[in-house]
Design an enzyme around this catalytic site. Structure first.
Site, PDB file in Angstrom:
ATOM      1  N   ASP A  25       0.820  -1.224   0.000  1.00 15.60           N
ATOM      2  CA  ASP A  25       0.000   0.000   0.000  1.00 15.60           C
ATOM      3  C   ASP A  25       0.850   1.269   0.000  1.00 15.60           C
ATOM      4  O   ASP A  25       0.452   2.292   0.562  1.00 15.60           O
ATOM      5  CB  ASP A  25      -0.966   0.023   1.206  1.00 15.60           C
ATOM      6  CG  ASP A  25      -1.779  -1.245   1.292  1.00 15.60           C
ATOM      7  OD1 ASP A  25      -2.317  -1.658   0.255  1.00 15.60           O
ATOM      8  OD2 ASP A  25      -1.860  -1.841   2.386  1.00 15.60           O
ATOM      9  N   LYS A  28       1.906   2.211  -5.068  1.00 13.11           N
ATOM     10  CA  LYS A  28       2.569   1.706  -6.282  1.00 13.11           C
ATOM     11  C   LYS A  28       1.717   1.941  -7.527  1.00 13.11           C
ATOM     12  O   LYS A  28       2.249   2.205  -8.599  1.00 13.11           O
ATOM     13  CB  LYS A  28       2.849   0.197  -6.148  1.00 13.11           C
ATOM     14  CG  LYS A  28       3.837  -0.143  -5.039  1.00 13.11           C
ATOM     15  CD  LYS A  28       4.127  -1.623  -4.990  1.00 13.11           C
ATOM     16  CE  LYS A  28       2.986  -2.456  -4.470  1.00 13.11           C
ATOM     17  NZ  LYS A  28       2.575  -2.199  -3.100  1.00 13.11           N
ATOM     18  N   GLY A  52      -4.485  -4.590  -4.344  1.00 15.77           N
ATOM     19  CA  GLY A  52      -5.414  -3.582  -4.847  1.00 15.77           C
ATOM     20  C   GLY A  52      -4.623  -2.350  -5.234  1.00 15.77           C
ATOM     21  O   GLY A  52      -4.027  -1.698  -4.385  1.00 15.77           O
ATOM     22  N   HIS A  53      -4.530  -2.072  -6.518  1.00 23.08           N
ATOM     23  CA  HIS A  53      -3.809  -0.881  -6.980  1.00 23.08           C
ATOM     24  C   HIS A  53      -4.828   0.179  -7.388  1.00 23.08           C
ATOM     25  O   HIS A  53      -5.652  -0.055  -8.265  1.00 23.08           O
ATOM     26  CB  HIS A  53      -2.914  -1.221  -8.173  1.00 23.08           C
ATOM     27  CG  HIS A  53      -1.703  -2.012  -7.779  1.00 23.08           C
ATOM     28  ND1 HIS A  53      -0.887  -2.638  -8.681  1.00 23.08           N
ATOM     29  CD2 HIS A  53      -1.164  -2.249  -6.569  1.00 23.08           C
ATOM     30  CE1 HIS A  53       0.104  -3.230  -8.032  1.00 23.08           C
ATOM     31  NE2 HIS A  53      -0.046  -3.011  -6.754  1.00 23.08           N
ATOM     32  N   GLN A 236       1.807  -6.142  -3.096  1.00 19.96           N
ATOM     33  CA  GLN A 236       2.149  -6.173  -1.659  1.00 19.96           C
ATOM     34  C   GLN A 236       3.467  -5.416  -1.420  1.00 19.96           C
ATOM     35  O   GLN A 236       3.748  -4.478  -2.154  1.00 19.96           O
ATOM     36  CB  GLN A 236       2.213  -7.620  -1.132  1.00 19.96           C
ATOM     37  CG  GLN A 236       0.851  -8.285  -1.011  1.00 19.96           C
ATOM     38  CD  GLN A 236       0.379  -8.991  -2.264  1.00 19.96           C
ATOM     39  OE1 GLN A 236       1.156  -9.642  -2.935  1.00 19.96           O
ATOM     40  NE2 GLN A 236      -0.898  -8.865  -2.576  1.00 19.96           N
TER      41      GLN A 236
HETATM   42  P1  IMP Z   1      -3.004 -12.893   2.263  1.00 19.80           P
HETATM   43  O1  IMP Z   1      -2.100 -12.376   1.203  1.00 19.80           O
HETATM   44  O2  IMP Z   1      -4.461 -12.671   1.949  1.00 19.80           O
HETATM   45  O3  IMP Z   1      -2.723 -14.305   2.636  1.00 19.80           O
HETATM   46  O4  IMP Z   1      -2.736 -12.028   3.585  1.00 19.80           O
HETATM   47  C1  IMP Z   1      -1.512 -12.118   4.316  1.00 19.80           C
HETATM   48  C2  IMP Z   1      -1.097 -10.763   4.877  1.00 19.80           C
HETATM   49  O5  IMP Z   1      -0.732  -9.906   3.803  1.00 19.80           O
HETATM   50  C3  IMP Z   1      -2.201 -10.027   5.639  1.00 19.80           C
HETATM   51  O6  IMP Z   1      -1.595  -9.297   6.685  1.00 19.80           O
HETATM   52  C4  IMP Z   1      -2.759  -9.072   4.604  1.00 19.80           C
HETATM   53  O7  IMP Z   1      -3.358  -7.944   5.198  1.00 19.80           O
HETATM   54  C5  IMP Z   1      -1.486  -8.717   3.863  1.00 19.80           C
HETATM   55  N1  IMP Z   1      -1.745  -8.290   2.475  1.00 19.80           N
HETATM   56  C6  IMP Z   1      -2.059  -9.056   1.422  1.00 19.80           C
HETATM   57  N2  IMP Z   1      -2.182  -8.322   0.308  1.00 19.80           N
HETATM   58  C7  IMP Z   1      -1.921  -7.050   0.670  1.00 19.80           C
HETATM   59  C8  IMP Z   1      -1.844  -5.813  -0.069  1.00 19.80           C
HETATM   60  O8  IMP Z   1      -2.040  -5.740  -1.276  1.00 19.80           O
HETATM   61  N3  IMP Z   1      -1.521  -4.721   0.668  1.00 19.80           N
HETATM   62  C9  IMP Z   1      -1.247  -4.754   2.001  1.00 19.80           C
HETATM   63  N4  IMP Z   1      -1.310  -5.872   2.722  1.00 19.80           N
HETATM   64  C10 IMP Z   1      -1.628  -7.020   2.053  1.00 19.80           C
END
Ligand code: IMP
Length: 437
Positions: A25, A28, A52-53, A236
């Site tokens: 977040d 990007k 989510g971009h 991420q």
């Molecule tokens: P997962 O990717 O859904 O398995 O989540 C694992 C961890 O990564 C959690 O803490 C989510 O909040 C975090 N996470 C996954 N995708 C994002 C993203 O795009 N931005 C920020 N945090 C993310």
């Protein structure tokens, strides 16, 4: 030497990897959107629709989860590489949403035949794991990302290309459903999943996606050989990387720069430049250690000003001071050449601004992060404090017009992380971006 893209010879970079240098977040989406203008291909190489971009163009806001943001630029080829895990329903919804906004993906979106597919049982297992755990909950997005990657590594996953061989697909799916049902039925005494229903549903998705599916590794290597410019967009952030992140509070993919090579099928020697995106403060979503987290009062102010709510789940993000120890570590792990600092305007109203420059732990001072699993939970940040600029920076378009205090803050960040600042972003739109010198 044609292969190594001649970046050192003062030419434009042809293969750029862009990564989030914190916990995701970082903004990007906007940076990718700016860079995409000069690129021919934009590639996603890891993660799934957990990302989510957000991109704002004029008065329109686009939120993309799986499709690279390059799709918003005419003529750019957008690739979903094999390191990505794909929920076909989510992908089709995104393609259709873009179509309703006047953006046609049919000629420009390419999907790897080797990308793994997310099934309903992955999402259910993700939810089950999260709800069963009282302590140690990760706070996942519940999109089935972790269980899908787990199947990939366990060699029981199903890839996009597998969907086009009905017999093979059906046999693998049956095996998987039987195995997952034993877990689901045991924990929630439900009926479990029906493989024939899933088969039918997914064969329909496969039919829809057929024209997009191809060998993207071949496509990208040919593109690079032919002198095309390719942007690999990380999803991420570095500290969510399954290897380097704050394990186990991470996602399940390789969100660092190296992931671009494995997840897109392009060798490290082909990459010219790595750009890191950092927010002027720090945020994270979900559980896990966060040494510089604000107290609740300041958290509320910055969350509101920065619109710090997840683009995918809507969850409120945790916010904190800029942590130069983390970002410096990120510079090393990713081999970052330049950074883009985003959301400096969010700090406009603060009287005092802090930067974490070290940690104290068990009587010792650290400027790197040791392997001790309890370290980040228990260390105490050492801060430097700087006067705020107390001025609106959101309309500033050149370095010269930045308040002296903001320049001082950014220069100190640059010094601490040992990396050049390329751009500074002062708002959501493309034009709220300035070149930093
Ligand atoms: P997962 O990717 O859904 O398995 O989540 C694992 C961890 O990564 C959690 O803490 C989510 O909040 C975090 N996470 C996954 N995708 C994002 C993203 O795009 N931005 C920020 N945090 C993310």
């Amino acid at each position: 030497m044609e292969g190594k893209n001649q970046a050192g010879a003062g030419q434009e970079c042809r293969a750029i990897v862009l990564v989030g240098a914190q916990w995701g977040d970082e903004g990007k989406g906007k940076v990718i959107d700016i860079l995409a203008e000069k690129m021919d291909y934009v590639v996603r190489y890891q993660g799934g629709n957990n990302a989510g971009h957000t991109v704002v163009i004029g008065d329109r806001k686009y939120v993309l989860h799986l499709i690279p943001s390059g799709i918003l630029h005419d003529g750019k080829i957008c690739v979903i590489g094999h390191g990505v895990v794909i929920d076909p329903k989510a992908l089709i919804d995104e393609i259709e949403l873009l179509r309703s906004q006047g953006i046609d993906c049919s000629e420009r979106l390419k999907i790897s035949d080797k990308a793994h597919v997310i099934f309903p049982y992955h999402k259910r297992i993700d939810e089950l794991r999260e709800s069963r755990r009282v302590k140690g909950r990760i706070g996942t997005t519940k999109k089935g990302i972790g269980p899908c990657y787990a199947d990939k590594v366990a060699r029981v996953g199903i890839r996009i290309g597998d969907l086009y061989d009905k017999e093979y697909f059906s046999a693998r799916l049956e095996d998987n459903v039987e195995e997952k049902n034993s877990m689901v039925k045991n924990f929630e005494r439900s009926e479990g999943f029906c493989s024939s229903e899933i088969l039918e549903e997914y064969l329909n998705y496969a039919e829809y996606l057929k024209g997009f599916v191809t060998d993207t590794t071949l496509l990208l290597n040919d593109a690079l050989k032919n002198g095309k410019a390719v942007l690999f967009e990380g999803a991420q952030g570095t500290f969510l990387d399954v290897d380097y992140g704050t394990y186990p509070y991470v996602t399940s993919s390789s969100s660092t720069a190296g992931g671009a090579c494995t997840g897109a099928g392009v060798g490290p020697s082909r990459i010219d430049r790595v750009i890191g995106v950092v927010k002027a403060y720090t945020t994270r979503v979900g559980e896990g250690p966060f040494p510089t987290e604000f107290d609740p009062g300041l958290m509320e102010i910055i969350r509101k000003k920065g619109g710090e709510f997840g683009a995918t789940t809507g969850r409120a993000r945790r916010c904190g001071w800029f942590d130069s120890v983390l970002v410096k570590n990120s510079v090393d792990i990713n081999g970052i050449d330049q950074v883009v600092v985003t959301k400096i305007d969010v700090l406009d109203e603060l009287e005092k601004i802090k930067i974490c420059v070290a940690y104290r732990y068990n009587g010792k001072t650290y400027t790197s992060i040791p392997g001790d699993p309890r370290f980040l939970d228990n260390c105490v940040p050492v801060y430097e404090e700087y006067p705020g600029w107390m001025r609106d920076t959101s309309g500033i378009t050149s370095h010269e017009d930045l308040p002296a205090e903001a320049v001082r803050y950014l220069n100190r960040i640059r010094e601490l992380i040992g990396t050049e600042i390329m751009l500074v972003s002062v708002g959501k739109s493309r034009k709220q971006t300035l070149i930093y010198k």
